[in-house]
Design a protein around this motif. Sequence first.
Motif, PDB file in Angstrom:
ATOM      1  N   THR A   1       0.847  -1.188   0.000  1.00 38.81           N
ATOM      2  CA  THR A   1       0.000   0.000   0.000  1.00 38.81           C
ATOM      3  C   THR A   1       0.885   1.241   0.000  1.00 38.81           C
ATOM      4  OG1 THR A   1      -1.687  -1.168   1.255  1.00 38.81           O
ATOM      5  CG2 THR A   1      -1.822   1.231   1.217  1.00 38.81           C
ATOM      6  N   ILE A   2       0.577   2.186  -0.896  1.00 37.80           N
ATOM      7  CA  ILE A   2       1.339   3.428  -1.001  1.00 37.80           C
ATOM      8  C   ILE A   2       0.371   4.590  -0.840  1.00 37.80           C
ATOM      9  CG2 ILE A   2       2.904   4.799  -2.420  1.00 37.80           C
ATOM     10  CD1 ILE A   2       3.609   2.246  -3.940  1.00 37.80           C
ATOM     11  N   ASP A   3       0.578   5.400   0.196  1.00 35.11           N
ATOM     12  CA  ASP A   3      -0.284   6.554   0.492  1.00 35.11           C
ATOM     13  C   ASP A   3       0.443   7.833   0.120  1.00 35.11           C
ATOM     14  OD1 ASP A   3      -2.826   5.791   2.212  1.00 35.11           O
ATOM     15  OD2 ASP A   3      -1.213   4.450   2.837  1.00 35.11           O
ATOM     16  N   PHE A   4      -0.236   8.686  -0.678  1.00 35.27           N
ATOM     17  CA  PHE A   4       0.330   9.960  -1.102  1.00 35.27           C
ATOM     18  C   PHE A   4      -0.328  11.104  -0.325  1.00 35.27           C
ATOM     19  CE2 PHE A   4       0.953   7.045  -4.598  1.00 35.27           C
ATOM     20  CZ  PHE A   4       2.259   7.316  -5.008  1.00 35.27           C
ATOM     21  N   PRO A   5       0.364  12.238  -0.188  1.00 36.78           N
ATOM     22  CA  PRO A   5      -0.185  13.359   0.595  1.00 36.78           C
ATOM     23  C   PRO A   5      -1.528  13.874   0.087  1.00 36.78           C
ATOM     24  CG  PRO A   5       2.158  13.693   0.227  1.00 36.78           C
ATOM     25  CD  PRO A   5       1.761  12.504  -0.609  1.00 36.78           C
ATOM     26  N   ASN A   6      -1.784  13.795  -1.218  1.00 35.95           N
ATOM     27  CA  ASN A   6      -3.047  14.309  -1.748  1.00 35.95           C
ATOM     28  C   ASN A   6      -4.197  13.333  -1.592  1.00 35.95           C
ATOM     29  OD1 ASN A   6      -2.376  12.390  -3.662  1.00 35.95           O
ATOM     30  ND2 ASN A   6      -2.875  13.697  -5.420  1.00 35.95           N
ATOM     31  N   GLY A   7      -3.958  12.165  -0.970  1.00 33.23           N
ATOM     32  CA  GLY A   7      -5.010  11.178  -0.763  1.00 33.23           C
ATOM     33  C   GLY A   7      -5.000  10.051  -1.762  1.00 33.23           C
ATOM     34  N   ALA A   8      -4.146  10.101  -2.761  1.00 35.59           N
ATOM     35  CA  ALA A   8      -4.064   9.015  -3.736  1.00 35.59           C
ATOM     36  C   ALA A   8      -3.492   7.767  -3.075  1.00 35.59           C
ATOM     37  CB  ALA A   8      -3.200   9.431  -4.923  1.00 35.59           C
ATOM     38  N   VAL A   9      -3.937   6.591  -3.564  1.00 37.50           N
ATOM     39  CA  VAL A   9      -3.523   5.317  -2.990  1.00 37.50           C
ATOM     40  C   VAL A   9      -3.242   4.332  -4.112  1.00 37.50           C
ATOM     41  CG1 VAL A   9      -4.208   3.360  -1.539  1.00 37.50           C
ATOM     42  CG2 VAL A   9      -4.858   5.672  -0.880  1.00 37.50           C
ATOM     43  N   ALA A  10      -2.150   3.588  -3.948  1.00 36.90           N
ATOM     44  CA  ALA A  10      -1.825   2.481  -4.853  1.00 36.90           C
ATOM     45  C   ALA A  10      -1.620   1.231  -4.012  1.00 36.90           C
ATOM     46  CB  ALA A  10      -0.568   2.802  -5.663  1.00 36.90           C
ATOM     47  N   GLY A  11      -1.730   0.075  -4.657  1.00 35.20           N
ATOM     48  CA  GLY A  11      -1.505  -1.181  -3.952  1.00 35.20           C
ATOM     49  C   GLY A  11      -2.735  -1.651  -3.205  1.00 35.20           C
ATOM     50  N   GLN A  12      -2.520  -2.567  -2.255  1.00 39.87           N
ATOM     51  CA  GLN A  12      -3.634  -3.163  -1.512  1.00 39.87           C
ATOM     52  C   GLN A  12      -4.429  -2.106  -0.770  1.00 39.87           C
ATOM     53  OE1 GLN A  12      -2.715  -6.640   0.883  1.00 39.87           O
ATOM     54  NE2 GLN A  12      -4.182  -6.020   2.458  1.00 39.87           N
ATOM     55  N   ASN A  13      -5.758  -2.248  -0.813  1.00 41.87           N
ATOM     56  CA  ASN A  13      -6.602  -1.316  -0.072  1.00 41.87           C
ATOM     57  C   ASN A  13      -6.263  -1.381   1.412  1.00 41.87           C
ATOM     58  OD1 ASN A  13      -9.153  -0.539   1.503  1.00 41.87           O
ATOM     59  ND2 ASN A  13      -9.608   0.170  -0.561  1.00 41.87           N
ATOM     60  N   PRO A  14      -5.996  -0.223   2.050  1.00 40.86           N
ATOM     61  CA  PRO A  14      -5.528  -0.230   3.446  1.00 40.86           C
ATOM     62  C   PRO A  14      -6.571  -0.682   4.459  1.00 40.86           C
ATOM     63  CG  PRO A  14      -5.915   2.013   2.688  1.00 40.86           C
ATOM     64  CD  PRO A  14      -6.042   1.141   1.487  1.00 40.86           C
ATOM     65  N   ASN A  15      -7.826  -0.846   4.038  1.00 38.20           N
ATOM     66  CA  ASN A  15      -8.871  -1.298   4.961  1.00 38.20           C
ATOM     67  C   ASN A  15      -9.251  -2.759   4.757  1.00 38.20           C
ATOM     68  OD1 ASN A  15      -9.279   1.019   6.503  1.00 38.20           O
ATOM     69  ND2 ASN A  15     -10.608   1.921   4.953  1.00 38.20           N
ATOM     70  N   THR A  16      -8.438  -3.505   4.045  1.00 34.55           N
ATOM     71  CA  THR A  16      -8.759  -4.899   3.777  1.00 34.55           C
ATOM     72  C   THR A  16      -7.555  -5.773   4.147  1.00 34.55           C
ATOM     73  OG1 THR A  16      -7.919  -4.726   1.503  1.00 34.55           O
ATOM     74  CG2 THR A  16     -10.263  -4.258   1.854  1.00 34.55           C
ATOM     75  N   PRO A  17      -7.857  -7.055   4.476  1.00 35.08           N
ATOM     76  CA  PRO A  17      -9.167  -7.718   4.549  1.00 35.08           C
ATOM     77  C   PRO A  17      -9.825  -7.486   5.901  1.00 35.08           C
ATOM     78  CG  PRO A  17      -7.434  -9.296   4.989  1.00 35.08           C
ATOM     79  CD  PRO A  17      -6.737  -7.995   4.676  1.00 35.08           C
ATOM     80  N   GLN A  18     -11.157  -7.606   5.920  1.00 34.28           N
ATOM     81  CA  GLN A  18     -11.890  -7.510   7.179  1.00 34.28           C
ATOM     82  C   GLN A  18     -13.214  -8.251   7.053  1.00 34.28           C
ATOM     83  OE1 GLN A  18     -14.091  -3.732   8.057  1.00 34.28           O
ATOM     84  NE2 GLN A  18     -12.654  -2.831   6.568  1.00 34.28           N
ATOM     85  N   HIS A  19     -13.733  -8.700   8.204  1.00 38.79           N
ATOM     86  CA  HIS A  19     -15.009  -9.397   8.273  1.00 38.79           C
ATOM     87  C   HIS A  19     -15.764  -8.926   9.510  1.00 38.79           C
ATOM     88  CE1 HIS A  19     -12.336 -12.045   5.935  1.00 38.79           C
ATOM     89  NE2 HIS A  19     -13.417 -12.382   5.269  1.00 38.79           N
ATOM     90  N   THR A  20     -17.079  -8.884   9.405  1.00 37.05           N
ATOM     91  CA  THR A  20     -17.932  -8.502  10.523  1.00 37.05           C
ATOM     92  C   THR A  20     -19.081  -9.493  10.626  1.00 37.05           C
ATOM     93  OG1 THR A  20     -17.433  -6.159  10.193  1.00 37.05           O
ATOM     94  CG2 THR A  20     -19.350  -6.675  11.535  1.00 37.05           C
ATOM     95  N   GLY A  21     -19.470  -9.829  11.855  1.00 41.12           N
ATOM     96  CA  GLY A  21     -20.600 -10.725  12.053  1.00 41.12           C
ATOM     97  C   GLY A  21     -21.426 -10.322  13.253  1.00 41.12           C
ATOM     98  N   GLN A  22     -22.748 -10.407  13.108  1.00 40.67           N
ATOM     99  CA  GLN A  22     -23.659 -10.110  14.212  1.00 40.67           C
ATOM    100  C   GLN A  22     -24.793 -11.136  14.209  1.00 40.67           C
ATOM    101  OE1 GLN A  22     -25.039  -6.033  14.747  1.00 40.67           O
ATOM    102  NE2 GLN A  22     -23.492  -5.302  13.321  1.00 40.67           N
TER     103      GLN A  22
END
Length: 953
Positions: free
Chosen positions: A421-442
């Motif tokens: 994951t590569i984060d740039f100052p202007n908000g651009a992102v490359a590579g794996q999404n920084p919020n994944t993987p994730q799971h939720t259960g209720q």
Amino acid sequence: MKFGLSRSAGAIAAAALILAPAAVFGQGANATLTGRVSDENGAGLPGVAVAATSPSTGFSRGDTTGRGGAFTIASVPAGTYTVTYEVSGFKTIEQKNVELNVASTRTLDVTMQASPGAEMIIVSTGIPLVRPEAAIGAVVSREELRTLPLDGRQFAAFGALAPGTQLSVNADPTRPDQLTISLDGGSGRNVNDVVDGGDNTDDTIGGQLQNYPLEAVQEFHIQTQQYKAEYGRSSGGVLNVATKSGTNDFHGGAFEYFRDKSLNSETETEKQSGSGKPAYRRNQYGASVGGPIVRDKAHFFLTAERTERKTNYSVDTEGALPQFDGVVTELPFRDELVAAKGSVDISADQYLQVRFGYQKNTSQYGASPLFSPESLGTVVNKYTSILGSHQLQIGQSALNELLFQYSKFDNGITPDSSHPTIDFPNGAVAGQNPNTPQHTGQTKYQYKEDFSYSTNIGRSSHDFKAGINYIHEPRLGGDFSAGVDSPQYFMSTNDINGPVDEIVQYAGFNGQKTPVNEFSAYLQDDWRPSARLTVNVGVRYDLWLGYDLNETGNPIYQTLHAQATYNDASYYDDFRSFGGKLENDKKNWGPRFGFSYDLTGQSKTFVHGGWGIYYDFPYTNATILFPSSAIQSNYGVVYDVVPPPDFRVGDPLPPNPGGGGPAAPNEVALPSVTKTPFTRQVSLGISHQVADWLGVSLDLSNIQYRDIPYRFRGNPRVDGGDRRFPDFGSFRIWIGGGKADYNGANLSFNARLSDKLRLQGFYTLSRITGNVLRGADEFRLTATDYQPDLGGGRRDVSINPLDPQCRGACYGPLDTDARHKVTFAATYSAPWGINVSGVFRYRSATPVMIFTGTDPNNDGYPLDLPAGVSHVNAGRGDSFEQTDLSFSKEFDLTHGIGIEVVAQVFNVFNAKNPAAYRGNVDVPDADLQPAAFAGDPAQGEQRLLQLGARLHF
């Protein structure tokens, strides 16, 4: 028709209240009919038999007036009724077309004429133009649901018709394309969602859980302020939904709505990138049928719909990732909804209903012009719910309601790439999404019981209601193990070949379970001391168990608890005195008071107001979900390095100061985080019927939000070197000291200029300030969905991380602070059988964080205020406006079969509606420039046309 309450029935009812087990909230989705019957001299008439009967289902309930002439018929299913008044020696009155709305009280005061014979007076009763109740909100009727333009057919979007509200898109990754109702400075998380009396709230992130087909929704009522003690789990508002039941006639139909690239305008982002309009197609189709099982006794209703969308989006990373700019990427979406309901009028005293709901959707997560195609994720959501409720009328004036509901939710978000994951100052992102993987259960079990009792004391009447409820969630949690496959690079410039500010790597598995038990009870009295005054007095108690997390095994807690005092951060002292055990909050008493006074006695001018304390459910994502993962899992930072100036992405990683040891946790909480968020609300207003066709209301309100949980980074670097606690990375501290203050004025109107033309709308002037920037119901200080250049090392960072509770620079207008809001809605039956309707929405500019990314205080967090800026969110973006229109015409075919053709235009004037502003003063040409526009993901629509047809019988 007479009703009587025996002594034994009364004793049983009283015993039920005393012996019933403690539990949660009693939120009714039904209506209440109340009023007073008098003779021609104005004296109250006792002994009048009052009955409300539904012509379409045969459902009938009644009451007998007491000594003062008052009557109450509680918990009547929403619908259109005929109400009769009958007593010996007076002319019988029959009122037709009486609309009873969901979660509302309808007051009918009637004067009967003396007559020696059996005579009847038949009148037609319309919907009142003024609000007689203290609660502030709006009812969205069946007609409005059917005729007003509704993007995506999400019924919750019409919540924006209530004063003080605005429509937005849920930013949480578990809610793709879900619209939310933001009210009174919140972002939509603190709106309690109730369907047919059952809880439909997401206990992880807050807000609506499961969606239902529009065909299944009869009507809904959103209450934004001053709701009674029977409503809880919310510091903001309550959305009460009633689903359809079948009638004595078979009715049903099928529909399809269609969109295509050729019907859309080009978005501003597509114009700027030069990509042109991408491929786009959307189909939404379904069917419904309902009718009698046994006429006047048992009925059913069944509906299902599916949405399939193939759309693309354009990428414009503003030069950070030129290889992706202009690339068109497909975003498939599929959503399936099913609802079924059966109802049985067992006898004159018993009513039973059972409802089933199902939803499953799949979509792409993270779409933004600043996100490369590889930075998306795949979302899969599945929801199931089963509800049963039973009503038992006990004699003349008592009613017991019992409800059980089971619901289950499973969510998964997986990355589409494993690249770093590569984060740039202007908000651009490359590579794996920084919020994944994730799971939720209720998994949720709800048991609820409500008891109503009406009585007359002298010439006044009392409608008592008490309720208990219990929600058991044995499974509430999930996992979030992002950043384990490869390091995450935080760039110092918007250049992939430029220097890197920081490199972070995680390891382990981040999973947790946070089972919760919820208990509540309430008691309220709607007292009418006279025909002109109604007083609502109540109290409720809420208790949530499951937040008593033991942090003594958390290495962060152990270090902070044992460290020497630091004078520059007061919360360090809190850790020194904290024993390590979070506690459940047991002090959640919520008194409520409201009143409504008829100034003239003609039901045309009402003064109303109230005061109350309202506790929100402390949804786990804002309290203990992440801190509990530090205890229950082995996930944490294993690599956190500031590389040398000549380091570039792709170079061999510099040595790890920690020596590559075991994963260090990055979450810890203070005991204040488990205090239940609450509001203190006060309001005063007046409603006046100006003419036979026009009613207006003015309400003034003040809301104090307190104990809002939020998180911030608590391990800054010392003079740009090592972190203060070098054994850990940039860990987050969860705290409960968030607060905000809202002041607002709502001016609303309701006009029926003729049988063919109806207008309604509101104007809100408001101000919301606080130290939780995202919203009065949020848990983040900054959020990239709102302002993209607050990502990377600026996410969840306070302007002064060593003093997150400061009232100076850290306190300012919230992201939701739109000073002016306007909404108008209109429906018109035009000539030649054409129906025209429209909705106009406007809000003024919202704040933008103005900051410098050069890190002048060398704390390792590139988020500081530049010279001349005294507080957070000092800038402003642009206003938002959108006009939507709908045109339809009915064609009768044969034997009761018809077809309706529909054309709907969204964003008629193609407003650009810029959003996602950048406030970094150190980035050339980026200061207060928007990164997104109408038509971009989660930003509303550019001008687009939708065509549809509905076959019905």
